[in-house]
Design a protein around this motif. Structure first.
Motif, mmCIF file in Angstrom:
data_model
loop_
_atom_site.group_PDB
_atom_site.id
_atom_site.type_symbol
_atom_site.label_atom_id
_atom_site.label_comp_id
_atom_site.label_asym_id
_atom_site.label_seq_id
_atom_site.Cartn_x
_atom_site.Cartn_y
_atom_site.Cartn_z
ATOM 1 N N ALA A 235 10.406 -6.177 5.716
ATOM 2 C CA ALA A 235 9.190 -6.705 5.099
ATOM 3 C C ALA A 235 9.312 -8.205 4.834
ATOM 4 O O ALA A 235 8.362 -8.962 5.078
ATOM 5 N N ASP B 181 -1.082 -2.032 4.413
ATOM 6 C CA ASP B 181 -1.116 -1.562 5.804
ATOM 7 C C ASP B 181 0.167 -1.954 6.534
ATOM 8 O O ASP B 181 0.732 -1.161 7.290
ATOM 9 N N GLN B 182 0.615 -3.181 6.325
ATOM 10 C CA GLN B 182 1.867 -3.615 6.949
ATOM 11 C C GLN B 182 3.040 -2.786 6.428
ATOM 12 O O GLN B 182 3.913 -2.386 7.190
ATOM 13 N N ILE C 21 3.554 -8.358 1.216
ATOM 14 C CA ILE C 21 2.850 -8.039 2.465
ATOM 15 C C ILE C 21 1.696 -7.106 2.126
ATOM 16 O O ILE C 21 1.572 -6.648 0.992
ATOM 17 N N THR C 22 0.855 -6.807 3.103
ATOM 18 C CA THR C 22 -0.256 -5.894 2.831
ATOM 19 C C THR C 22 0.249 -4.454 2.810
ATOM 20 O O THR C 22 1.312 -4.145 3.364
ATOM 21 N N LEU D 231 8.980 -9.912 8.125
ATOM 22 C CA LEU D 231 7.573 -9.889 8.527
ATOM 23 C C LEU D 231 6.782 -10.963 7.788
ATOM 24 O O LEU D 231 5.960 -11.670 8.372
ATOM 25 N N LYS D 232 7.033 -11.097 6.500
ATOM 26 C CA LYS D 232 6.308 -12.094 5.695
ATOM 27 C C LYS D 232 6.635 -13.504 6.167
ATOM 28 O O LYS D 232 5.748 -14.346 6.292
#
Length: 123
Positions: free
Chosen positions: A115, A95-96, A92-93, A118-119
């Motif tokens: 995470a 920022d994330q 993920i980034t 989220l991905k």
């Protein structure tokens, strides 16, 4: 801190700190020494780590102190290391990753679980 030094420090903390449950300053000092020895074995001089981290001991100690809770403003170095490692490991980034840390705290297993979720939602 060089990119190589930062990557090493961040990887070492992610691999070693989840297995440590202590707030004993002597144990934390031993961990800091162990990390620096591991860096030397990989050809990374202390100067590459010390450029941005004034005290390896303090960063490790703070990471252990805030493992289950949120990070304060004074813990920016720990926050950056943790968010960088989470971003890299979960894909993920940064920022994330930072947003997840701010939302759920610093529990590594919880961060990884969220995470990865989220991905998958972003795919």
């Amino acid at each position: 801190m060089s990119r190589r030094g930062l990557d090493f420090f961040d990887r070492w903390m992610a691999e070693h700190l989840p297995n440590v449950l202590t707030d004993d300053p002597l144990a934390v000092s031993d961990l800091a020494d162990e990390m620096m020895k591991a860096a030397r074995r990989e050809g990374i001089p202390a100067s590459e780590i010390d450029e941005e981290v004034d005290s390896v001991f303090e960063v490790i100690f703070e990471a252990l102190q805030h493992r289950e809770g949120s990070l304060g403003e004074s813990d920016q170095a720990v926050f950056e290391l943790l968010s960088g490692r989470l971003a890299k490991e979960a894909g993920i980034t940064q920022d994330q990753a930072g947003a997840l840390i701010e939302t759920i705290g610093t529990d590594w297993d919880g961060l990884l679980r969220e995470a990865h979720f989220l991905k998958k939602q972003g795919e």
